[in-house]
Design an enzyme around this catalytic site. Structure first.
Site, mmCIF file in Angstrom:
data_model
loop_
_atom_site.group_PDB
_atom_site.id
_atom_site.type_symbol
_atom_site.label_atom_id
_atom_site.label_comp_id
_atom_site.label_asym_id
_atom_site.label_seq_id
_atom_site.Cartn_x
_atom_site.Cartn_y
_atom_site.Cartn_z
ATOM 1 N N LYS A 116 0.807 -1.221 0.000
ATOM 2 C CA LYS A 116 0.000 0.000 0.000
ATOM 3 C C LYS A 116 0.843 1.275 0.000
ATOM 4 O O LYS A 116 2.015 1.276 0.318
ATOM 5 C CB LYS A 116 -0.993 -0.023 1.172
ATOM 6 C CG LYS A 116 -2.167 -0.964 0.897
ATOM 7 C CD LYS A 116 -3.232 -0.921 1.964
ATOM 8 C CE LYS A 116 -4.359 -1.888 1.581
ATOM 9 N NZ LYS A 116 -5.354 -2.043 2.645
ATOM 10 N N ARG A 174 -3.365 -9.604 5.695
ATOM 11 C CA ARG A 174 -3.833 -9.806 4.320
ATOM 12 C C ARG A 174 -2.703 -9.383 3.389
ATOM 13 O O ARG A 174 -2.352 -8.210 3.352
ATOM 14 C CB ARG A 174 -5.094 -8.973 4.104
ATOM 15 C CG ARG A 174 -5.723 -9.116 2.729
ATOM 16 C CD ARG A 174 -6.965 -8.239 2.618
ATOM 17 N NE ARG A 174 -7.581 -8.359 1.312
ATOM 18 C CZ ARG A 174 -7.173 -7.700 0.237
ATOM 19 N NH1 ARG A 174 -6.160 -6.870 0.311
ATOM 20 N NH2 ARG A 174 -7.794 -7.872 -0.919
#
Ligand code: HH2
Length: 281
Positions: free
Chosen positions: A223, A257
């Protein structure tokens, strides 16, 4: 310690972190868009992630990257259903469906998924109803707004208090709707309507979320927050992804995740042998 129980089986929450492997059957996901649009390739990738150590496989057909436009129901179904159908017959690893649409979640459960990963955090009354009517596991994530606009100008007085309160209210609503809380895992939603500073504050306050008494899932893999920390492009964030996800487990995450399951599994194994997880309990 709070177990996450899916269809009668505890799958996380015992103090040992678990890996959720990501399969994006999309043309436009922020890091792997287009790679697994073909159901055969998506299924093969999912099985490879399971072999590498993923204990949950998360299948999604709609990108939630900042600015992403919503995908029509028929298109989302076309992307995920063939993957779920093939996968359900090929692995015993629990499969989650990453969607905000109750209709997609319902079809996914019928096709063999056993977890609904709702980045909409059960705010759609239809999703709350479905969650109450089925016995699937649920991930309740916090997102401010929708992917299309969530990064426009995120603002909070106190991000960790507000995310905590949102998740607390949602757990209350789930309880009132008759959903057994043991089925629920909570997620602060890193990058979903949050600035860099908000994301860092949330991660540092993970222990506060743990006081809600539910296992916590954290998604950091590749991210933007990591790009900012290490000043690297998306394809070059493996070390940052593994290190940050490992840090999240040390801060209290029960499930991470990730896209890069093999590297994550090695990191968790090394930590387990050298430090152990008892320090969390
Ligand atoms: N992050 C993404 C998607 N789904 N679900 C949960 N529970 N938590 C997360 O942090 C989370 C999530 C975004 O990552 P990715 O799936 O790789 O990208 P895209 O949304 O572009 O498909």
């Amino acid at each position: 310690m709070a177990s996450w129980i899916v269809r009668g089986v505890p799958i996380a929450g015992d103090g040992v972190p678990r890996i959720m492997g990501i399969v994006n059957a999309t043309p436009d996901s922020f890091s792997d868009g287009g790679r697994y649009l073909d159901p055969e390739l998506a299924c093969a990738h999912a099985l490879a992630l399971a072999r590498q150590g993923a204990e949950i496989i998360d299948v999604g057909g709609e990108s939630s990257r900042p600015g992403a436009a919503p995908v029509a129901m028929e298109e989302e179904l076309r992307r995920v259903l063939p993957v779920l159908e093939q996968l359900a017959g090929s692995t015993s690893v629990p499969i989650s469906i990453d969607t905000t649409k109750p209709e997609i979640a319902s079809r996914a459960l019928a096709a063999g998924a056993s977890i609904i990963n709702d980045i909409g955090g059960l705010r759609d009354p239809g999703m709350l109803r479905l969650a109450a009517e089925c016995d699937a596991g649920i991930v309740v994530m916090h997102m401010a707004g929708t992917p299309a606009t969530m990064q426009d100008n995120p603002s909070y007085e106190d991000v960790s208090r507000e995310v905590y309160e949102y998740l607390a209210r949602t757990l209350d609503a789930a309880d009132r709707a008759g959903i057994a809380l043991e089925r629920i895992c909570i997620d602060p939603g890193i990058g979903f309507g949050k600035t860099y500073e908000h994301n860092v504050a949330l991660l540092r306050a993970l222990s506060r979320l743990k006081t809600l008494g539910r296992p916590v899932l954290v998604g950091l893999s590749r991210k933007r927050i990591l790009g900012k920390i290490v000043e690297r492009e998306i394809g070059d964030r493996l070390t940052a992804s593994v290190t940050s996800s490992l840090a999240a487990t040390v801060l209290g995450a029960d499930v991470v995740r990730v896209h890069d399951v093999a590297a994550m599994r090695d990191a968790l194994r090394v930590w387990q042998v050298l430090v152990g997880w008892n320090s969390q309990s």
